[in-house]
Design a protein around this motif. Sequence first.
Motif, mmCIF file in Angstrom:
data_model
loop_
_atom_site.group_PDB
_atom_site.id
_atom_site.type_symbol
_atom_site.label_atom_id
_atom_site.label_comp_id
_atom_site.label_asym_id
_atom_site.label_seq_id
_atom_site.Cartn_x
_atom_site.Cartn_y
_atom_site.Cartn_z
ATOM 1 N N HIS A 33 0.797 -1.230 0.000
ATOM 2 C CA HIS A 33 0.000 0.000 0.000
ATOM 3 C C HIS A 33 0.827 1.276 0.000
ATOM 4 O O HIS A 33 0.268 2.367 -0.036
ATOM 5 C CB HIS A 33 -0.937 0.016 1.213
ATOM 6 N N GLY A 34 2.149 1.176 0.107
ATOM 7 C CA GLY A 34 2.984 2.365 0.105
ATOM 8 C C GLY A 34 3.656 2.587 1.446
ATOM 9 O O GLY A 34 3.128 2.198 2.493
ATOM 10 N N ALA A 35 4.824 3.263 1.405
ATOM 11 C CA ALA A 35 5.616 3.450 2.617
ATOM 12 C C ALA A 35 4.960 4.397 3.611
ATOM 13 O O ALA A 35 5.321 4.408 4.794
ATOM 14 C CB ALA A 35 7.009 3.968 2.258
ATOM 15 N N ASP A 36 4.015 5.235 3.136
ATOM 16 C CA ASP A 36 3.361 6.188 4.029
ATOM 17 C C ASP A 36 2.166 5.591 4.759
ATOM 18 O O ASP A 36 1.535 6.268 5.577
ATOM 19 C CB ASP A 36 2.919 7.418 3.246
ATOM 20 N N ARG A 37 1.825 4.366 4.455
ATOM 21 C CA ARG A 37 0.710 3.694 5.113
ATOM 22 C C ARG A 37 1.248 2.770 6.204
ATOM 23 O O ARG A 37 2.282 2.120 6.023
ATOM 24 C CB ARG A 37 -0.104 2.880 4.088
ATOM 25 N N HIS A 38 0.524 2.718 7.325
ATOM 26 C CA HIS A 38 0.993 1.922 8.457
ATOM 27 C C HIS A 38 -0.124 1.025 8.970
ATOM 28 O O HIS A 38 -1.264 1.469 9.129
ATOM 29 C CB HIS A 38 1.482 2.824 9.592
ATOM 30 N N LEU A 39 0.229 -0.219 9.226
ATOM 31 C CA LEU A 39 -0.710 -1.163 9.824
ATOM 32 C C LEU A 39 -0.721 -1.006 11.345
ATOM 33 O O LEU A 39 -1.751 -1.199 11.983
ATOM 34 C CB LEU A 39 -0.314 -2.595 9.442
ATOM 35 N N TYR A 40 0.445 -0.665 11.932
ATOM 36 C CA TYR A 40 0.565 -0.449 13.374
ATOM 37 C C TYR A 40 1.203 0.918 13.611
ATOM 38 O O TYR A 40 2.104 1.326 12.877
ATOM 39 C CB TYR A 40 1.457 -1.521 14.031
ATOM 40 N N ASP A 41 0.735 1.619 14.631
ATOM 41 C CA ASP A 41 1.395 2.858 15.025
ATOM 42 C C ASP A 41 2.804 2.576 15.535
ATOM 43 O O ASP A 41 3.751 3.304 15.249
ATOM 44 C CB ASP A 41 0.585 3.563 16.123
ATOM 45 N N ASN A 42 2.916 1.498 16.303
ATOM 46 C CA ASN A 42 4.211 1.061 16.825
ATOM 47 C C ASN A 42 4.138 -0.445 17.051
ATOM 48 O O ASN A 42 3.397 -0.894 17.930
ATOM 49 C CB ASN A 42 4.532 1.790 18.129
ATOM 50 N N PRO A 43 4.870 -1.244 16.247
ATOM 51 C CA PRO A 43 4.780 -2.708 16.395
ATOM 52 C C PRO A 43 5.123 -3.215 17.791
ATOM 53 O O PRO A 43 4.660 -4.280 18.193
ATOM 54 C CB PRO A 43 5.803 -3.224 15.364
ATOM 55 N N GLY A 44 5.943 -2.445 18.542
ATOM 56 C CA GLY A 44 6.336 -2.883 19.881
ATOM 57 C C GLY A 44 5.438 -2.385 20.986
ATOM 58 O O GLY A 44 5.676 -2.681 22.160
ATOM 59 N N GLN A 45 4.374 -1.645 20.625
ATOM 60 C CA GLN A 45 3.459 -1.141 21.645
ATOM 61 C C GLN A 45 2.583 -2.258 22.170
ATOM 62 O O GLN A 45 2.003 -3.027 21.398
ATOM 63 C CB GLN A 45 2.597 -0.015 21.068
ATOM 64 N N LYS A 46 2.462 -2.318 23.487
ATOM 65 C CA LYS A 46 1.744 -3.432 24.114
ATOM 66 C C LYS A 46 0.239 -3.177 24.130
ATOM 67 O O LYS A 46 -0.327 -2.716 25.137
ATOM 68 C CB LYS A 46 2.279 -3.655 25.530
ATOM 69 N N HIS A 47 -0.408 -3.441 23.012
ATOM 70 C CA HIS A 47 -1.863 -3.393 22.935
ATOM 71 C C HIS A 47 -2.323 -4.535 22.040
ATOM 72 O O HIS A 47 -1.550 -5.091 21.268
ATOM 73 C CB HIS A 47 -2.350 -2.034 22.400
ATOM 74 N N GLY A 48 -3.585 -4.875 22.156
ATOM 75 C CA GLY A 48 -4.093 -5.984 21.352
ATOM 76 C C GLY A 48 -3.475 -7.304 21.761
ATOM 77 O O GLY A 48 -3.283 -7.616 22.942
ATOM 78 N N GLY A 49 -3.122 -8.107 20.751
ATOM 79 C CA GLY A 49 -2.562 -9.432 21.010
ATOM 80 C C GLY A 49 -1.234 -9.401 21.726
ATOM 81 O O GLY A 49 -0.925 -10.305 22.518
ATOM 82 N N LEU A 50 -0.422 -8.357 21.481
ATOM 83 C CA LEU A 50 0.887 -8.285 22.131
ATOM 84 C C LEU A 50 0.743 -8.103 23.639
ATOM 85 O O LEU A 50 1.566 -8.598 24.412
ATOM 86 C CB LEU A 50 1.712 -7.136 21.532
ATOM 87 N N TRP A 51 -0.302 -7.404 24.070
ATOM 88 C CA TRP A 51 -0.537 -7.235 25.507
ATOM 89 C C TRP A 51 -0.788 -8.594 26.163
ATOM 90 O O TRP A 51 -0.248 -8.879 27.238
ATOM 91 C CB TRP A 51 -1.742 -6.315 25.733
ATOM 92 N N TYR A 52 -1.578 -9.417 25.511
ATOM 93 C CA TYR A 52 -1.855 -10.757 26.052
ATOM 94 C C TYR A 52 -0.600 -11.625 26.026
ATOM 95 O O TYR A 52 -0.348 -12.397 26.964
ATOM 96 C CB TYR A 52 -2.976 -11.425 25.264
ATOM 97 N N THR A 53 0.198 -11.510 24.968
ATOM 98 C CA THR A 53 1.442 -12.273 24.893
ATOM 99 C C THR A 53 2.386 -11.887 26.025
ATOM 100 O O THR A 53 3.000 -12.741 26.666
ATOM 101 C CB THR A 53 2.138 -12.037 23.538
ATOM 102 N N TYR A 54 2.489 -10.599 26.277
ATOM 103 C CA TYR A 54 3.362 -10.108 27.348
ATOM 104 C C TYR A 54 2.868 -10.590 28.710
ATOM 105 O O TYR A 54 3.660 -11.037 29.551
ATOM 106 C CB TYR A 54 3.394 -8.581 27.304
ATOM 107 N N LEU A 55 1.559 -10.532 28.917
ATOM 108 C CA LEU A 55 0.990 -10.982 30.194
ATOM 109 C C LEU A 55 1.204 -12.479 30.389
ATOM 110 O O LEU A 55 1.564 -12.933 31.486
ATOM 111 C CB LEU A 55 -0.498 -10.649 30.236
ATOM 112 N N ILE A 56 0.998 -13.256 29.336
ATOM 113 C CA ILE A 56 1.213 -14.706 29.429
ATOM 114 C C ILE A 56 2.670 -15.021 29.737
ATOM 115 O O ILE A 56 2.977 -15.925 30.531
ATOM 116 C CB ILE A 56 0.766 -15.395 28.118
ATOM 117 N N SER A 57 3.593 -14.275 29.132
ATOM 118 C CA SER A 57 5.016 -14.504 29.398
ATOM 119 C C SER A 57 5.341 -14.243 30.873
ATOM 120 O O SER A 57 6.125 -14.976 31.483
ATOM 121 C CB SER A 57 5.878 -13.611 28.503
ATOM 122 N N LEU A 58 4.721 -13.221 31.463
ATOM 123 C CA LEU A 58 4.932 -12.937 32.884
ATOM 124 C C LEU A 58 4.368 -14.048 33.765
ATOM 125 O O LEU A 58 5.000 -14.456 34.752
ATOM 126 C CB LEU A 58 4.279 -11.607 33.255
#
Length: 234
Positions: A109-134
């Motif tokens: 879709h082009g370099a100016d389009r983003h799927l995530y604001d920040n791939p390392g931000q802990k929201h959505g599925g990543l929040w659950y992954t981080y919590l499970i790891s803890l």
Amino acid sequence: MDWKFLEGLLSGVNKYSTAFGRIWLSVVFVFRVMVYVVAAEHVWSDDQAHFDCNTLQPGCKNICYDYFFPISHIRLWALQLIFVTCPSFMVVLHVAYREERERKYQAKHGADRHLYDNPGQKHGGLWYTYLISLLLKTAFEITFLYLLHYIYDSFKLPRKVQCDVSPCPNLVDCYISRPTEKTVFTYFMVGASVFCVVLNICEIFYLITIRLVTLKKRGLVHTSSIMKVRRNLD
């Protein structure tokens, strides 16, 4: 064991951790891995060689050592460090998966389009992954502490043990080398492990609290938007 390789892998985890997670990582490497590599391994290096029994019966010494030390403290701690650090890689792999999705999305879709604001931000599925790891890290810590206490019946090493296991001819007295020094290291490693458990629990509550506050703010914003729409309609 190549601890530098493990340190290199975990250095990426530090970028996505909270303040509690960074403290946990520092405690693991400074107070556990470094103590393990620099001192503890050397303290237990002559463990079996200096395990003395007051008998010359062939095989008795080896059997008694195996009976009282079915697994060495050092090997148990090595397994513990591996198990408690592995869940952190779940976060790194999840972030890598997000970054790959982001790369493919931008290529399409082009370099100016983003799927995530920040791939390392802990929201959505990543929040659950981080919590499970803890949760996994906490469970592994507690499990290994229980195993250490269950196998040796105490965190304190005795100066003398008595063994009557075959082929020992009678009740044999056996003496552990440097029991006081080993007891000090055992309590130190146990204390560091308990401190890591406390840090993990604090981080779990921190994540859940931040999550609830965020959801509450979103709910208030959503309610405010609905009220504005109703006022405009009126």
